[in-house]
Enzyme design. Structure first.
Site, PDB file in Angstrom:
ATOM      1  N   VAL B 231       0.837  -1.199   0.000  1.00  0.00           N
ATOM      2  CA  VAL B 231       0.000   0.000   0.000  1.00  0.00           C
ATOM      3  C   VAL B 231       0.871   1.247   0.000  1.00  0.00           C
ATOM      4  O   VAL B 231       0.397   2.345   0.307  1.00  0.00           O
ATOM      5  CB  VAL B 231      -0.960   0.030   1.219  1.00  0.00           C
ATOM      6  CG1 VAL B 231      -2.056  -1.010   1.052  1.00  0.00           C
ATOM      7  CG2 VAL B 231      -0.202  -0.186   2.520  1.00  0.00           C
ATOM      8  N   ARG B 233       4.200   2.328  -2.453  1.00  0.00           N
ATOM      9  CA  ARG B 233       4.400   2.738  -3.838  1.00  0.00           C
ATOM     10  C   ARG B 233       4.821   1.518  -4.629  1.00  0.00           C
ATOM     11  O   ARG B 233       5.576   0.669  -4.124  1.00  0.00           O
ATOM     12  CB  ARG B 233       5.508   3.797  -3.942  1.00  0.00           C
ATOM     13  CG  ARG B 233       5.139   5.166  -3.415  1.00  0.00           C
ATOM     14  CD  ARG B 233       4.124   5.870  -4.316  1.00  0.00           C
ATOM     15  NE  ARG B 233       3.925   7.254  -3.909  1.00  0.00           N
ATOM     16  CZ  ARG B 233       2.737   7.856  -3.894  1.00  0.00           C
ATOM     17  NH1 ARG B 233       1.646   7.181  -4.242  1.00  0.00           N
ATOM     18  NH2 ARG B 233       2.630   9.115  -3.543  1.00  0.00           N
ATOM     19  N   ASP B 257      -2.108  -2.614  -4.091  1.00  0.00           N
ATOM     20  CA  ASP B 257      -2.944  -1.458  -4.384  1.00  0.00           C
ATOM     21  C   ASP B 257      -2.188  -0.424  -5.207  1.00  0.00           C
ATOM     22  O   ASP B 257      -2.783   0.521  -5.700  1.00  0.00           O
ATOM     23  CB  ASP B 257      -3.437  -0.833  -3.075  1.00  0.00           C
ATOM     24  CG  ASP B 257      -4.465   0.266  -3.300  1.00  0.00           C
ATOM     25  OD1 ASP B 257      -5.499  -0.026  -3.937  1.00  0.00           O
ATOM     26  OD2 ASP B 257      -4.229   1.407  -2.860  1.00  0.00           O
ATOM     27  N   GLU B 262       0.874   2.939 -13.360  1.00  0.00           N
ATOM     28  CA  GLU B 262      -0.561   3.018 -13.070  1.00  0.00           C
ATOM     29  C   GLU B 262      -1.256   3.833 -14.143  1.00  0.00           C
ATOM     30  O   GLU B 262      -0.733   4.874 -14.532  1.00  0.00           O
ATOM     31  CB  GLU B 262      -0.793   3.643 -11.685  1.00  0.00           C
ATOM     32  CG  GLU B 262      -0.233   2.797 -10.559  1.00  0.00           C
ATOM     33  CD  GLU B 262      -0.454   3.387  -9.169  1.00  0.00           C
ATOM     34  OE1 GLU B 262      -1.128   4.426  -9.060  1.00  0.00           O
ATOM     35  OE2 GLU B 262       0.040   2.802  -8.196  1.00  0.00           O
ATOM     36  N   HIS B 281      -5.146   1.538  -6.762  1.00  0.00           N
ATOM     37  CA  HIS B 281      -4.644   2.681  -5.971  1.00  0.00           C
ATOM     38  C   HIS B 281      -5.799   3.431  -5.323  1.00  0.00           C
ATOM     39  O   HIS B 281      -6.011   4.617  -5.570  1.00  0.00           O
ATOM     40  CB  HIS B 281      -3.802   3.620  -6.842  1.00  0.00           C
ATOM     41  CG  HIS B 281      -2.860   4.464  -6.000  1.00  0.00           C
ATOM     42  ND1 HIS B 281      -1.619   4.861  -6.441  1.00  0.00           N
ATOM     43  CD2 HIS B 281      -2.972   4.961  -4.751  1.00  0.00           C
ATOM     44  CE1 HIS B 281      -1.018   5.583  -5.506  1.00  0.00           C
ATOM     45  NE2 HIS B 281      -1.827   5.655  -4.470  1.00  0.00           N
ATOM     46  N   SER B 283      -6.725   2.366  -1.795  1.00  0.00           N
ATOM     47  CA  SER B 283      -6.865   1.846  -0.433  1.00  0.00           C
ATOM     48  C   SER B 283      -7.185   2.943   0.572  1.00  0.00           C
ATOM     49  O   SER B 283      -7.854   2.693   1.564  1.00  0.00           O
ATOM     50  CB  SER B 283      -5.598   1.100  -0.009  1.00  0.00           C
ATOM     51  OG  SER B 283      -4.521   1.985   0.186  1.00  0.00           O
TER      52      SER B 283
END
Lengths: 330, 330
Positions: B231, B233, B257, B262, B281, B283
């Site tokens: 959670v 990077r 996450d 991304e 991404h 959380s």
């Protein structure tokens, strides 16, 4: 001691006998049987260990239970063996209270978090290869009602409170200041209290009083955003009313580990409804649970052979172990 | 006060401007911009609010930041704006420390429970209409290592401990007796400590020291039954090493996450790997998070206009807010 002085113990277990029975076999004549052989195994037996705890074979074999003094079931709920012949008899009924409590509490916290974090949708999107950001819910501060104040309900209450939720209970004896629940509401007035809760967890024992307690009126009283969790018995719920409430948006979701028919029939609409999370009656079944069930039975067996009071004696009129008589095994 | 006395504030926000900016617009000349317009918006601006916190547009517009005195980013991680031009400048960098902590902790507890309770498999079986009982794991007593000792890691540690797990931490300053972690291991010696843990949670800030810290050696050091949760990077992880470790059975699962690219590219093997749980991404992004992010910015904006010390000042050499200077905003 010669073999004839040993008690005779019938073990209802179907094709998979319980593990770790060696010590018991040294102190009893043990007859392993499936449902079909139960009358023969019960004949002359003083003890019955219902290891196949969902079996409904006991009432049909009761005519052969004339020598029976003790029946132990490898579950917390005793409804599969609680029929008039047993209730009216002098046979002592004990259960496996305590084995499943904390595992079921973890399952309940899991589904509460899964609802809040939209976990099933994340998994469906993952399976579809789709990246789709969403905002999700916090669980801290959300209101939970646990319906059922036995040890499983208490473990659920403690764990959910530890995780930041606000927990109340509902049971037969309303009060405040309960160490696990704080406020306990009167389960006979459930619909009056339901509108206040974000999550409603069913974990009451199945009795004449609790059967079908979650019906159309109950679901109509819940918040449209509420989620319903059932880790008790399927028959606590009027399933058709639950399906209608989900379809009608009267509640926002349901996580169900138990069903009025198990396995859940293939044509049940629950399988494919959105916002419904199903699991196959496994919430308490942590790795090692079968060994633990036999340990609990073995501890009571030693007491029984020694003539000591048994743990987890069920009040057969109530249908559960009253909290004032839970004994050392808790 | 006339308009020319107001500070000029650039807001990098793409097509979706932040909510709740009315009070700020009354005390500053606010220029909303996307990445393309950033150099123009920065020209003459004293403040920059990076609301689009994953944008990498700041370095390319830095030539226009000659009047800039303050940059605030609407995230906890500052790596998207931490480039040499900013580090070497006198511009004060502040972040949104504290906003995401508890929501991310709930997400981590959710995936830990989902692994233990085999939740994804239950959902896959439900989607297939299959009733298949399994035994699952307890989480109580399982060992967790939280790598990263900032406020998010601390919130994770507190929540997981409350739920019955045993938690340690890993950071730059090993010690015992930490109020949240108990024992803090030295993150520079991570592989020595990893074999002890059932769950490893990555939540360190992304810096030169932490980039790629979860590599083949780290995964090889973990238990084959361990699950890895990221959670922090994506770049904390050497993704190809993670994929290889999952394929090789060196670890048992991963919940991710964040990703080094991304949205996660459609051809990533992670999408379809068993025992991998993906989320986009999100959380920390609880309902209301955008308003909370603007509240945090607005509180610092009021301090800035009043000439008071700012909260959440990032040590630009370290890449995060040192705990000793976290200030009243926590």
């Amino acid at each position: 001691m010669i073999a004839s002085e040993f008690p005779v113990l019938a073990v209802l277990c179907g094709s998979a006998p319980p593990p770790d029975m060696a010590a018991i076999e040294e102190a009893a004549v043990v007859r392993y049987t499936d449902a079909r052989g139960l009358p023969e195994a019960l004949t002359g037996a003083q003890g019955l260990f219902v290891y196949d705890f969902l079996s409904t074979a006991v009432p049909g074999a009761w005519h052969a239970a004339g020598d029976l003094r003790w029946l132990h079931i490898a579950s917390a709920g005793v409804d599969p063996v609680l029929f008039p012949g047993l209730v009216e008899s002098d046979v002592v009924l004990t259960n496996s209270r305590g084995v499943f409590d904390d595992a079921i509490a973890e399952y309940v916290l899991c589904v509460v978090l899964a609802f809040a974090k939209d976990f099933a949708r994340s998994l469906d999107l993952q399976r579809a290869g789709t990246w789709q950001h969403r905002e999700t819910e916090r669980v801290a501060g959300r209101e939970v009602l646990v319906v059922g104040t036995g040890p499983i309900g208490r473990s659920i209450a403690r764990l959910l409170r530890a995780a930041g939720l606000r927990v109340s209970g509902a049971g037969r004896r309303p009060r405040t200041g309960d160490p696990d629940f704080g406020t306990l509401h009167d389960s006979a007035q459930l619909t009056e209290h339901l509108p206040a809760f974000d999550y409603v967890v069913a974990v009451a024992p199945l009795t004449e009083q609790t059967k079908g307690m979650f019906d159309a009126a109950a679901f109509a009283a819940m918040k449209p955003s509420a989620r319903f969790v059932n880790v008790g018995r399927g028959e606590l719920v009027v399933t058709s009313d639950l399906v209608a409430a989900l379809r009608g948006g009267e509640i926002a979701g349901a996580a169900l580990d138990v069903f009025d028919t198990e396995p859940l029939p293939g044509d049940s609409p629950l399988w494919t409804m959105p916002d419904v999370l199903l699991s196959p009656h496994m919430s308490g079944d942590f790795a090692g649970w079968r060994n633990t069930l036999v340990e609990v039975f073995a501890a009571n067996f030693r007491r029984w052979v020694a003539g000591e009071p048994l743990h987890n004696v069920v009040d057969k009129r109530l249908g559960y172990v009253p909290s004032e008589s839970q004994g050392a095994a808790g």
